[in-house]
Write a protein that holds these residues in place. Structure first.
Motif, short mmCIF file in Angstrom:
data_model
loop_
_atom_site.label_atom_id
_atom_site.label_comp_id
_atom_site.label_asym_id
_atom_site.label_seq_id
_atom_site.Cartn_x
_atom_site.Cartn_y
_atom_site.Cartn_z
N UNK A 6 -38.04 22.24 -6.85
CA UNK A 6 -38.71 22.62 -5.42
C UNK A 6 -40.55 22.00 -5.68
N UNK A 7 -41.55 22.09 -6.30
CA UNK A 7 -42.58 21.42 -6.65
C UNK A 7 -42.30 20.11 -6.85
N UNK A 8 -41.35 18.93 -6.97
CA UNK A 8 -41.40 18.02 -7.05
C UNK A 8 -40.81 17.50 -5.02
N UNK A 9 -40.19 17.82 -4.69
CA UNK A 9 -39.75 18.13 -3.34
C UNK A 9 -41.73 18.17 -2.72
N UNK A 10 -42.27 19.18 -2.79
CA UNK A 10 -42.80 19.34 -1.40
C UNK A 10 -44.68 18.69 -2.23
N UNK A 11 -44.41 18.22 -3.85
CA UNK A 11 -45.87 18.32 -3.92
C UNK A 11 -46.52 16.65 -3.59
N UNK A 12 -45.65 15.70 -2.61
CA UNK A 12 -45.71 14.59 -2.42
C UNK A 12 -46.32 14.37 -0.68
N UNK A 13 -45.84 15.39 0.05
CA UNK A 13 -46.16 15.43 1.43
C UNK A 13 -47.64 15.79 1.19
#
Length: 166
Positions: A6-13
């Motif tokens: 989940x962290x990898x999914x949301x941390x780029x935006x």
């Protein structure tokens, strides 16, 4: 799906959104285009929300990867410290962007001043976001760490360069 995923999914935006928002806001100021400014404000608000999600999943991600070989708690701690600064900046940026949207909607004279304030905050946020992204990448990508060295060739393989063939 775990917290690390989940962290990898949301941390780029938060990082990419801040960079794009900065560019769109700058263009909106140069062109005097309120629609571009409002678009940038919306991106900054989304970046702030995704920043909250990144912070919410960070501790769980840390628990999963902290004991993996070659990672260690120190590199994660450094990333966490910088990420907390970015999260605070994004929160401020989001709130001031909401104010900018409201002032633009009401066609207030102070809207232009707020847009310049948002630009300054966003500029600082872009700088900190770059540091967060780099420190986060260094957690699993040792090859981008400042002290990275070339990995030795696996046993039983030989390096063949054009110099070796002569």
């Amino acid at each position: 799906m775990n917290d690390a995923h989940l962290h990898l999914i949301v941390n780029h935006f938060p990082i990419i959104g801040t960079i794009f928002g900065f560019g769109i806001l700058l263009l909106g100021l140069i062109l005097g285009n309120t629609t571009l400014k409002n678009t940038a404000y919306g991106i900054f608000i989304l970046a702030a929300l995704f920043g909250l999600a990144s912070m919410a999943t960070g501790d769980g991600a840390e628990e999963i990867v902290a004991d993996m070989p070659g990672i260690g708690k120190q590199i994660i701690h450094e990333h966490e410290e910088i990420a907390e600064k970015l999260a605070l900046l994004l929160d401020v940026l989001g709130v001031v962007s909401i104010l900018g949207l409201f002032l633009n909607y009401k066609k207030q004279a102070k809207a232009k001043l707020v847009s310049y304030l948002v630009l300054v905050i966003a500029c600082v946020a872009v700088f900190v976001a770059q540091q967060v992204g780099t420190s986060g990448g260094e957690i699993r990508h040792s090859e981008i760490r400042p002290n990275a060295t070339a990995a030795p060739a696996p046993a039983g393989t030989e390096s063949t360069t054009s110099e070796d063939k002569d």
